[in-house]
Design a protein around this motif. Structure first.
Motif, PDB file in Angstrom:
ATOM      1  N   THR A 257       0.815  -1.328   0.065  1.00 38.88           N
ATOM      2  CA  THR A 257       0.028  -0.091   0.042  1.00 38.88           C
ATOM      3  C   THR A 257       0.853   1.315   0.188  1.00 38.88           C
ATOM      4  OG1 THR A 257      -0.107   0.261   2.437  1.00 38.88           O
ATOM      5  CG2 THR A 257      -1.729  -1.138   1.248  1.00 38.88           C
ATOM      6  N   LEU A 258       0.316   2.489  -0.293  1.00 36.36           N
ATOM      7  CA  LEU A 258       1.040   3.724  -0.355  1.00 36.36           C
ATOM      8  C   LEU A 258       1.504   4.275   0.943  1.00 36.36           C
ATOM      9  CD1 LEU A 258      -1.027   5.680  -3.239  1.00 36.36           C
ATOM     10  CD2 LEU A 258       1.225   4.306  -3.499  1.00 36.36           C
ATOM     11  N   ASP A 259       0.746   3.624   1.876  1.00 33.56           N
ATOM     12  CA  ASP A 259       1.157   4.311   3.271  1.00 33.56           C
ATOM     13  C   ASP A 259       1.993   3.192   3.955  1.00 33.56           C
ATOM     14  OD1 ASP A 259      -0.633   2.175   3.628  1.00 33.56           O
ATOM     15  OD2 ASP A 259      -1.955   3.404   5.047  1.00 33.56           O
ATOM     16  N   GLY A 260       2.902   2.239   3.382  1.00 35.48           N
ATOM     17  CA  GLY A 260       3.763   1.507   3.911  1.00 35.48           C
ATOM     18  C   GLY A 260       3.450   0.353   4.723  1.00 35.48           C
ATOM     19  N   LYS A 261       2.305  -0.499   4.095  1.00 40.73           N
ATOM     20  CA  LYS A 261       1.791  -1.282   4.730  1.00 40.73           C
ATOM     21  C   LYS A 261       1.816  -2.694   3.693  1.00 40.73           C
ATOM     22  CE  LYS A 261       0.174   0.414   8.563  1.00 40.73           C
ATOM     23  NZ  LYS A 261      -1.135   0.791   8.740  1.00 40.73           N
ATOM     24  N   VAL A 262       1.817  -3.905   4.269  1.00 45.78           N
ATOM     25  CA  VAL A 262       1.632  -4.967   3.472  1.00 45.78           C
ATOM     26  C   VAL A 262       0.472  -5.601   3.861  1.00 45.78           C
ATOM     27  CG1 VAL A 262       2.477  -7.491   2.924  1.00 45.78           C
ATOM     28  CG2 VAL A 262       4.261  -5.451   3.618  1.00 45.78           C
ATOM     29  N   LYS A 263      -0.409  -6.038   2.702  1.00 49.01           N
ATOM     30  CA  LYS A 263      -1.790  -6.642   2.990  1.00 49.01           C
ATOM     31  C   LYS A 263      -1.674  -8.055   2.539  1.00 49.01           C
ATOM     32  CE  LYS A 263      -4.378  -4.140   0.276  1.00 49.01           C
ATOM     33  NZ  LYS A 263      -5.419  -3.537  -0.196  1.00 49.01           N
TER      34      LYS A 263
END
Length: 400
Positions: A257-263
């Protein structure tokens, strides 16, 4: 009949409806185009709950509309993001095989990609470390350099702005009902030269009121995600499994994600309500009836295995099962404990009542002065701009 207040009325202010509106105004500046949205705000459903993946276009049968539009849509959506200062993560994707059967199916994916004109690479497993060190594969993997990530909410907002700047009008909080008045279709008493039904999960219901879409029933599938900071699971690219040979879902995968997460996710759990984001809200008696009809057709048909879907997906309601599925692609996912819930999404999936087949492509029907987008499932977001232009040029402008 009152004089039309608009040349074109579009029902549904998601990416498909707005893409059609933008394309109409590009082709005929000065055209009066109005989009009606039942919610008070845009993006409450599929267009605002999208995974944000810009697909490359290699999954789809070469003779499908999805194959026709996905590759170009990837490039066009990136251009839209660039001119609106929306970030795009050009991280690419790897598709890994978990066993010999999946390894053999990589060839089919690669061939589809070649025919569809998609930039795609087929590598042996010993190269995977260079692409995604945390992933594992059986013998080979595919690399998709054009797959990327962006922000679906920001894209929808940009499309809204572009549509309005071109002269389009958006009216929110209006639940549209179509009627056939002596061969002219109206929307909640309003007339227009052309009516476009692009209402997503409600599109078949609206069309059925006109006698269309009678061969289909709607079965919603809920997609559940979990996320964690990329510092806890530092994957560099999207990691996907090889898709199931007959069931039309891409399987649990890892995205960024653009906010530095892994989904991790999504699930593909059959549910009863088209907007059922919780157990207690978003369903109706009509929804349940449609879901039951669609489910019965799936059971009777041989196009898909509903039992495999249920056996595979229902356990993923439990977080541990979902993480275990992700760990078959990236084993270190099992070492992470700080998973957080993400808002779920719903795939509004048409089922052919006679064959039990889950419709895999865009489905478009027309009646008098109305055009209906009945099925626009993934990669509907990626494909939205060229698909909207095709609807405008091929289906609408000839009638104006």
């Amino acid at each position: 009949m009152p004089h039309p207040s608009s040349d074109v009325l579009i029902v549904g202010a998601g990416v498909i409806g707005l893409a059609i509106g933008i394309s109409l105004l590009d082709e005929k500046p000065g055209l009066k185009v109005t989009v009606l949205e039942k919610e008070a705000e845009l993006g409450k459903h599929a267009s605002g709950r999208n995974s944000g993946v810009l697909h490359a276009g290699f999954y789809y049968s070469p003779d499908s509309l999805k194959a026709k539009f996905c590759r170009d849509g990837n490039a066009e959506l990136k251009s839209l993001c660039k001119r609106n200062d929306i970030p795009v993560l050009e991280v690419g994707k790897v598709v890994v095989a978990r066993d010999a059967a999946e390894n053999s199916r990589l060839d089919d994916l690669f061939q589809k990609g070649q025919v569809n004109g998609v930039d795609l690479e087929l590598h042996s497993a010993n190269h995977l470390m260079q692409y995604e060190p945390l992933a594992v594969t059986h013998e080979r993997f595919l690399g998709s350099p054009k797959t990327a990530i962006s922000d679906s909410t920001a894209v929808l907002a940009a499309m809204r702005t572009e549509f309005q700047q071109k002269g389009g009008v958006i009216r929110t909080g209006i639940s549209a009902k179509l009627a056939n008045r002596s061969g002219e279709i109206t929307v909640s008493g309003q007339s227009a030269k052309l009516i476009v039904n692009a209402s997503g999960a409600q599109s078949d219901r609206i069309a059925r009121g006109l006698g269309l879409a009678t061969q289909y029933a709607m079965l919603p599938f809920m997609g559940i995600y979990r996320s964690v900071s990329s510092s806890d699971l530092p994957v560099k690219r999207l990691v996907y499994p090889v898709p199931h040979p007959i069931n039309p879902f891409l399987g649990v995968h890892l995205t960024l994600t653009l906010d530095g997460k892994v989904k991790i996710g999504p699930t593909a759990i059959p549910i009863l309500g088209r907007e059922q984001y919780s157990l207690t809200h978003g369903w109706s008696v009509a929804d349940i009836g449609q879901a039951m009809i669609a489910g019965a057709a799936l059971i009777k048909g041989d196009a898909h295995s509903i039992w495999e879907i249920l056996n595979s997906e229902l356990p993923k309601l439990n977080q541990r099962s979902l993480v275990n599925a992700a760990s078959t692609l990236v084993p270190s996912a099992n070492q992470v404990s700080s998973w957080q819930k993400k808002p779920p999404g719903i795939r509004a999936q048409l089922v052919d009542k006679k064959t039990g087949r889950l419709e895999q492509d865009f489905v478009v029907e027309q009646l008098h002065n109305s055009v209906h987008i009945l099925n626009a499932v993934s990669p509907g977001w990626t494909s939205s701009l060229p698909f909207g232009r095709w609807i405008a040029q091929q289906k609408l402008l000839p009638l104006l």
